[in-house]
Every structure is written in structure tokens, then in C-alpha cells.
Enzyme design. Structure first.
Site, PDB file in Angstrom:
ATOM      1  N   ALA A   1      50.632   9.683 -38.446  1.00  0.00           N
ATOM      2  CA  ALA A   1      51.180   9.985 -36.906  1.00  0.00           C
ATOM      3  C   ALA A   1      50.218  10.666 -35.889  1.00  0.00           C
ATOM      4  O   ALA A   1      50.154  11.878 -35.942  1.00  0.00           O
ATOM      5  CB  ALA A   1      52.273  10.442 -37.131  1.00  0.00           C
TER       6      ALA A   1
ATOM      7  N   ALA B   1      49.358  10.605 -32.700  1.00  0.00           N
ATOM      8  CA  ALA B   1      49.596  11.265 -31.529  1.00  0.00           C
ATOM      9  C   ALA B   1      49.884  13.047 -30.446  1.00  0.00           C
ATOM     10  O   ALA B   1      50.169  13.043 -32.528  1.00  0.00           O
ATOM     11  CB  ALA B   1      49.639  10.779 -30.400  1.00  0.00           C
TER      12      ALA B   1
ATOM     13  N   GLY C   1      46.573  14.229 -30.657  1.00  0.00           N
ATOM     14  CA  GLY C   1      45.063  13.809 -30.893  1.00  0.00           C
ATOM     15  C   GLY C   1      44.531  15.341 -31.606  1.00  0.00           C
ATOM     16  O   GLY C   1      43.166  15.547 -31.908  1.00  0.00           O
TER      17      GLY C   1
ATOM     18  N   LYS D   1      44.847  17.216 -34.221  1.00  0.00           N
ATOM     19  CA  LYS D   1      44.424  17.027 -36.152  1.00  0.00           C
ATOM     20  C   LYS D   1      43.847  16.232 -36.044  1.00  0.00           C
ATOM     21  O   LYS D   1      42.038  15.760 -36.488  1.00  0.00           O
ATOM     22  CB  LYS D   1      45.792  16.605 -36.644  1.00  0.00           C
ATOM     23  CG  LYS D   1      46.439  17.492 -36.955  1.00  0.00           C
ATOM     24  CD  LYS D   1      48.420  17.687 -37.506  1.00  0.00           C
ATOM     25  CE  LYS D   1      48.903  18.733 -37.945  1.00  0.00           C
ATOM     26  NZ  LYS D   1      49.418  18.786 -36.121  1.00  0.00           N
TER      27      LYS D   1
ATOM     28  N   ASP E   1      53.262   0.220 -37.057  1.00  0.00           N
ATOM     29  CA  ASP E   1      54.679   1.194 -37.468  1.00  0.00           C
ATOM     30  C   ASP E   1      54.088   1.581 -38.491  1.00  0.00           C
ATOM     31  O   ASP E   1      53.430   0.874 -39.137  1.00  0.00           O
ATOM     32  CB  ASP E   1      55.771   0.869 -37.735  1.00  0.00           C
ATOM     33  CG  ASP E   1      57.173   1.240 -38.115  1.00  0.00           C
ATOM     34  OD1 ASP E   1      57.269   2.037 -37.961  1.00  0.00           O
ATOM     35  OD2 ASP E   1      58.173   0.295 -38.208  1.00  0.00           O
TER      36      ASP E   1
ATOM     37  N   ASP F   1      50.714  13.794 -40.760  1.00  0.00           N
ATOM     38  CA  ASP F   1      51.795  15.012 -40.055  1.00  0.00           C
ATOM     39  C   ASP F   1      53.154  14.180 -40.228  1.00  0.00           C
ATOM     40  O   ASP F   1      52.957  13.951 -38.651  1.00  0.00           O
ATOM     41  CB  ASP F   1      51.018  15.685 -38.847  1.00  0.00           C
ATOM     42  CG  ASP F   1      51.912  16.845 -38.095  1.00  0.00           C
ATOM     43  OD1 ASP F   1      52.258  17.522 -39.033  1.00  0.00           O
ATOM     44  OD2 ASP F   1      51.267  17.110 -36.687  1.00  0.00           O
TER      45      ASP F   1
ATOM     46  N   CYS G   1      56.162  20.230 -38.665  1.00  0.00           N
ATOM     47  CA  CYS G   1      56.760  21.719 -38.616  1.00  0.00           C
ATOM     48  C   CYS G   1      58.410  21.697 -38.358  1.00  0.00           C
ATOM     49  O   CYS G   1      58.560  22.369 -37.181  1.00  0.00           O
ATOM     50  CB  CYS G   1      56.146  21.559 -36.742  1.00  0.00           C
ATOM     51  SG  CYS G   1      56.917  20.346 -35.950  1.00  0.00           S
TER      52      CYS G   1
END
Length: 700
Positions: free
Chosen positions: A362, A364, A366, A368, A413, A430, A487
């Protein structure tokens, strides 16, 4: 109708008389004024007698008529307007003395009543009073109409009906007001019950709620000594959760979850830290510049920056800025990225190396991904994937601005990535989460994240983590690592997801290599997780002054899927022992120089000739002893055949298990097991032959 008709006729006659009298007055002398005064009484008597002669059912119309006329005339004089009809008594004065003498009317001073005085009743006495002493009855036409209506029974009924209608309207209005009042009162009572405040006012100020919250937390900390005898611990906890939700504007379910994670006063510190913004941090792009040069350039533009800490070599803390940080020439040139310091942690834990194949599930927007490319020095292959097409534009734009060259952007996906590509050395996930660790950036999380939302997110996270592990290559010479980060601070989204992956795949938790952080939960609200969770790290806003984060690094030990019969509560080492079956063959006596397996180690056994001879003698003695028990050769042959059949069946079953089992470490172990079983079978056959040879000798 009769009454109105007769009244109108009299009105018209009186108007004509008034006009004639006014004309005579103008022509009359001063002596005639006295005669007019005497003529008033005669005119009144004649008017009353004339009206009473009519069949008016005993109604006193002249009295009302005169009063009405008097009132109208008075009003006309006051307003200065000329009326068509005037009924004042003064207008009926006459100047002729003949009417008074013919009727035998005397002056008022004589006191003797005349012959026409008997028709005047007590009700008409008000007509005879002086002008200045007259009673003022009514002032407007509406009151006169009401007086007329009171004289009839029908109108009285109508009046009562009107009063009843007004009473009904008043009762209905009072009932409606009472209903609204009761509804409002019930709502207030419901709020008071929800607050569970016995004997206290529900409308407390913010300071009073904060004071009660501190007091209840102190009681929970030392419950035995400070508790109230009438309140139990669950009641204290419920009151604390309600006060937390009220004070810091959280929904009760989310406040309860945070109170479970942060007991006592830590929850207050955490929620207060969430209400304050985190420090602004940027990360220097080592592909284009160095941190020192970037700091000097920003300081020259009025941006005060300082290094974050020793654990980061690329991070800068922005303390003050006179220009927008996201609009400087350095930012547009790709020299730095505005990024939270907590977002550095997953990439530091992943530790990508140049010339490796790395996957960001995942990616976006960008931040990381670019950090990974910088650590790889634009060498190797980096796959940046994201499931949302609208976020791909931001990802591509940031990668181009930052000068990334070794990255391929894909739109798949994440759950289906193993079907598309596999064999990555390192994988970063993430994962999408509830965002409960970054409430300072998005305060809407306080009121929008429900338990149902978290449950749906957890299901997606489990699928994504299994797909990330399947995309990684366990046989990689330099990698085989998967980093899972969120997070969020919810245990459901972190420890529970990783524990699920430990049960389903051949992975183990390894140290993340982070300089700080709180260990993960091993036991939470009665749920036990794998002991390896102690290697995971939690970042708390009120402890580290960073956004809330969870980081866990996994090492893939073997490709494939764990079997379903594995004990879920067992440790990782016990699971490996249960799943990897080592074939242990019992030791077999062999000749010198032959090697056998004993306790998993190879050993050579050598025997002297004397030991071999003793072994042969022992075999002969055993055969002789056994032959004495059997009386016939037929019984012996039957037993031997049955033993052979059983041994063959056992060997075939073992060989099938060894060949079909997925848990055999290598094909060598299976071949060694088969060879040892064949040797054992040959030895048994030799013993049988020796016993058969010894049998006839024993008979003889």
C-alpha cells in the site's frame, strides 16, 4: 325584527323633529329657553307612552334607544364629526308652552306629579337625572350589541357555547403544553440514567466533570481504601468512560477502547496529547541532497529546522517558518518530503538493501516508497502498489519529483498480489487502518470510528498480511522479511492480526531494530497472544511525542501454509516440532564399519570375533528354547507366516507415510528409513532360517 323596525321609524321621526327644533331655536328669544326646559319632561313622557303602547313584549327599547342616541351624540361631539342620527335629550327641547299646560305637567321644583307621571317607572328614573349626573352606560356599538344579545335566551345559549369552545381550546392547549413538557422531562431523565449519576445534577460544567474524573481515577487506583461502599468497580469504570467521552468529545465505544489500553491517568494524558498537534517534520531526500545542505538552505529562507534525534540521519524538525513549507523551491525540486517521524519507523525496520526485490503493498502517497528507494540508492527493483486508482496520481507525482528511478507502479488489489507476482526479498505492508493513532491530524475519528468499522478493517488487514507473506520468498539469501505497520493503536488491528498470521504461515517475529518503543501486548483483557509479540513496538503520542504507530517485523522461515491441526495456543517452537516430523529409526546391530542413526547422530559400531560368536550362540540358545514350546512343525510354520505378513504390512504402511508426508525434511531421511527397515527384515529372515535348521536336531 319588529323591534328593529319600530326603532328605525322612531329614529327617522326624531331626526325630523331635531331639524325643526334647531330652526326654531335660531329664531327663538331668550325667554323661550325657559319654556324649552319645561318642555323636556312633556316630550319624554309622550315618547315613553308612545313606545309602551306598542306590543314590544315588555322590552325597554326607548331606554336603550335614548341611551344609544345620547352615547352616539356624545361621541360625535368629541370626535368633531356630524352624525346622521343624534339621540341626546337636549335635542327634544320645545319652545312652546302649550304642550306642557295641556298635559298638566308642573315644574320639577313643585314636586307634585302630573297626570302623565304615572307611566314613568323606576327603570326610567335615569332619564330624569340632570345632565351632569347621568350614567355613561356603553361607549361603542359592539357593547350595545352585546347588551341586546343578553336580552334574548337564544343569544345567551350562543354565548355559553362560545365560552365552552374557548374553554375547550384552552384545555387542549394546556394538554399540548403538558405533553411537550413531559417529553422534555423524560429525555432529561434518560440522560441522567445514561450518565449513571445517582443524586447528582446531570448538567455539570466541564471543570466539575474533569474533577470527578480525576477523583474516580484515584479511587480505581486504590480501590479497597478509597471506594464508596454503595458503588462497585464496574460502576466507577462506566462513570470514568462517560466522563472521558464527555470531556474530550469521543463516542463512548471508542473512549472505552482507549481506557482499556491506557488504564488510570495515562488515558487522560493520551487524550490531551491527541488534542494537541504533533511537531512538523520533514525528511531529506538523499538521492538529491544532504541533510546539512538542506538545513542551511531552509534557514536562509526563514525556516528554523533542527535534527530530529540520533536515531534518524535524514529527519528535520521544523520549529518555525516564515514561508509555507510545502511551497519552497527546495520542496518543488524534490529535496525533501513532508512526512511524520513515525512513518520513518517501518522503513527503518525493513532495512532494504541495494539490488534486492522489494514490494510496497500500500504505497500511496509515496513517502515510505521514496525512503525505500533512497536506502536502495536507486538500485534493484521496487514495486509500488496501491488498490485505489485515484491515489496513483499522487504516488507517481511524488516519485517523479523525488527522482526515483528503480520503481514500478502497479494498481492491484493487495489481496491478489501473490497470484500476480512472488519471490520478493522484503515486503512492506503499511496497512489501511482506523487511524486512531493520528487523531491530532483527523479529529473526525473521535466520532466516526465505531466497533463495526474496526471489525471490517481487521478482516481486511488479516487478508492483506497473509498475501504479503505469500509474496515474500523464505529462501532469499539476503531477506525473507515482512514488516507490518499501522497508524492505529487498537489491539484488534495490531497484535490480533499478527497472531493470526503466526498461526497460518511459517513466520516468526524478530527484533525490529528500533531505538525506542513500547513492547506489544501478550495478554489483553483475558486474550493471550504469542510471546513473540514482545518484539513488536508501539509508539505513543503522550510518551514519544510522535503519531501513534505499531511496527512488527516478521521473518519467513518456510514457504507454504501451516496445517489446520496445529495447536493455536502453542509456542512457535512447539508448532515447528509438531509439524516437522523427523523419522527416528531404532538402532540396529550391524557389522563393523556400518553406520547407523542413534539419537539423531551417526555412530560406527565395531565388534570382535568373540562378540560375534557370542551373538550367534545366543541366537541358537533362544531358538532351542523356543522349539521346545512348539510340538509340531505346522504350528511353527503358521506362526512364521503370520509374522511375515504383519511385518510386510507394517513396512508398506511406513513407507507410504514416509513418501506421502509433507513434513519429511528430505528424501534422504525416507531412503535411510527404508534401508534400515530392509536390513532389519533380512536379519529376521536369517534368524528364522537358523531356527528352522535347529528344529530337527532338537527332535532327535
Amino acid at each position: 325584527e319588529k323591534l328593529i323596525g319600530t326603532g328605525l321609524e322612531h329614529l327617522s321621526e326624531l331626526v325630523e323633529d331635531k331639524k325643526t327644533l334647531k330652526g326654531k331655536r335660531r329664531r327663538g328669544s331668550s325667554g323661550e329657553d325657559g319654556k324649552v326646559g319645561k318642555g323636556k319632561k312633556t316630550k319624554r313622557k309622550s315618547l315613553v307612552a308612545e313606545v309602551e303602547d306598542e306590543d314590544l313584549s315588555g322590552e325597554e327599547f326607548p331606554e336603550d334607544l335614548s341611551e344609544d342616541g345620547e352615547d352616539v351624540d356624545r361621541n360625535d361631539r368629541r370626535s368633531g364629526k356630524n352624525k346622521a342620527v343624534s339621540m341626546n335629550i337636549e335635542d327634544f327641547d320645545e319652545s312652546e308652552d302649550e304642550n306642557a299646560e295641556s298635559d298638566g305637567v308642573e315644574s320639577e321644583d313643585s314636586g307634585a306629579p302630573g297626570p302623565g307621571r304615572g307611566v314613568i317607572s323606576d327603570e326610567n328614573a335615569t332619564w330624569l337625572k340632570p345632565k351632569h349626573g347621568k350614567q355613561q352606560l356603553l361607549s361603542d356599538e359592539d357593547d350595545d350589541e352585546d347588551d341586546d344579545e343578553d336580552q334574548f335566551e337564544e343569544l345567551e345559549v350562543e354565548k355559553q357555547a362560545r365560552e365552552l369552545e374557548k374553554e375547550e381550546d384552552r384545555v387542549q392547549k394546556e394538554a399540548h403544553d403538558e405533553l411537550l413538557f413531559n417529553l422534555e422531562e423524560n429525555e432529561n431523565l434518560a440522560r441522567q440514567d445514561a450518565r449513571a449519576t445517582a443524586g447528582e445534577d446531570a448538567k455539570l460544567s466541564r471543570d466539575e466533570i474533569a474533577l470527578r474524573l480525576r477523583r474516580n481515577l484515584a479511587v480505581l487506583k486504590n480501590f479497597k481504601e478509597l471506594r464508596d461502599a454503595d458503588k462497585s468497580r464496574p460502576e466507577y469504570v462506566a462513570e470514568v468512560i462517560e466522563d472521558l467521552a464527555e470531556t474530550y468529545s469521543y463516542i463512548p465505544s471508542l473512549a472505552e477502547r482507549f481506557f482499556d489500553i491506557f488504564p488510570d491517568e495515562q488515558c487522560i494524558d493520551f487524550m490531551e496529547a491527541m488534542d494537541n498537534p504533533r511537531p512538523l517534520t520533514i525528511r531529506a531526500n538523499t538521492l538529491k541532497t544532504r541533510r546539512r545542505d538542506l538545513a542551511q538552505a531552509l534557514i536562509s529562507r526563514g525556516v528554523n529546522v533542527d535534527p530530529i534525534d540520533k536515531w534518524s540521519k535524514v529527519g528535520l524538525l521544523v520549529s518555525e517558518s516564515q514561508v509555507p513549507v510545502g511551497a519552497t523551491p527546495e520542496y518543488l525540486a524534490g529535496h525533501y518530503m513532508i512526512q511524520s517521524a513515525s512513518s520513518f519507523m517501518p522503513v527503518i525496520a525493513l532495512a532494504p538493501q541495494p539490488d534486492e526485490r522489494v514490494l510496497d503493498v500500500a504505497a500511496a502517497p509515496g513517502g515510505k516508497t521514496q525512503y525505500i528507494a533512497a536506502l536502495m540508492n536507486n538500485k534493484g527493483v521496487l514495486i509500488a502498489n496501491d488498490a485505489k486508482k485515484e491515489r496513483i496520481k499522487a504516488l507517481v507525482g511524488n516519485l517523479q519529483r523525488m527522482g526515483v528511478e528503480n520503481t514500478i507502479v502497479s494498481h492491484y488489489d493487495g489481496r491478489k498480489l501473490p497470484e500476480v507476482m512472488k519471490g520478493f526479498d522484503r515486503v512492506l505492508l503499511d496497512s489501511p487502518c482506523s487511524g486512531t493513532g493520528i487523531i491530532s491530524h483527523d479529529p473526525s475519528v473521535k466520532t466516526q470510528r465505531t466497533n463495526e468499522d474496526i471489525a471490517r478493517t481487521v478482516h481486511l488487514q488479516k487478508q492483506l498480511l497473509l498475501a504479503a507473506i505469500d509474496s515474500c520468498n523464505a529462501e532469499s539469501s539476503s531477506g525473507g522479511y515482512v514488516v507490518y505497520s499501522t497508524c492505529s493503536l487498537m489491539v484488534d488491528e495490531n497484535e490480533e492480526v499478527v497472531d493470526y498470521a503466526l498461526r497460518k504461515r511459517f513466520v516468526k517475529v524478530v527484533p525490529a531494530g528500533l531505538p525506542f518503543g513500547v513492547p506489544g501486548f501478550v495478554n489483553f483483557k483475558g486474550t493471550r497472544f504469542n510471546q513473540q509479540m514482545l518484539e513488536a513496538r508501539r509508539i505513543y503520542p503522550h510518551v514519544h511525542n510522535l503519531d501513534g504507530f505499531f511496527i512488527c517485523k516478521l521473518k519467513k522461515t518456510k514457504n507454504g501454509v501451516r496445517s489446520k491441526h496445529v495447536d493455536e495456543n502453542a509456542d512457535d517452537e512447539k508448532r515447528e516440532e509438531n509439524e516437522t516430523v523427523d523419522v527416528q529409526v531404532p538402532p540396529v546391530k550391524l557389522k563393523r564399519g556400518k553406520a547407523i542413526k542413534k539419537d539423531g547422530k551417526k555412530k560406527t559400531i565395531g565388534r570382535d570375533k568373540e562378540e560375534q560368536a557370542r551373538g550367534r550362540r545366543g541366537i541358537k540358545d533362544e531358538v532351542a528354547a523356543g522349539s521346545e514350546q512348539h510340538t509340531s512343525e505346522e504350528d511353527k510354520s503358521v506362526q512364521v507366516k503370520s509374522k511375515k505378513v504383519q511385518q510386510e504390512r507394517k513396512l508398506k504402511a511406513k513407507s507410504r507415510k514416509l513418501l506421502d508426508s509433507e513434513h519429511v525434511k528430505s528424501s534422504k531421511a525416507a531412503s535411510n528409513a527404508l534401508s534400515s527397515s530392509r536390513r532389519k527384515e533380512k536379519l529376521k529372515k536369517k534368524r528364522q532360517k537358523l531356527s528352522e535348521k535347529a528344529a530337527p536336531k532338537s527332535r532327535s
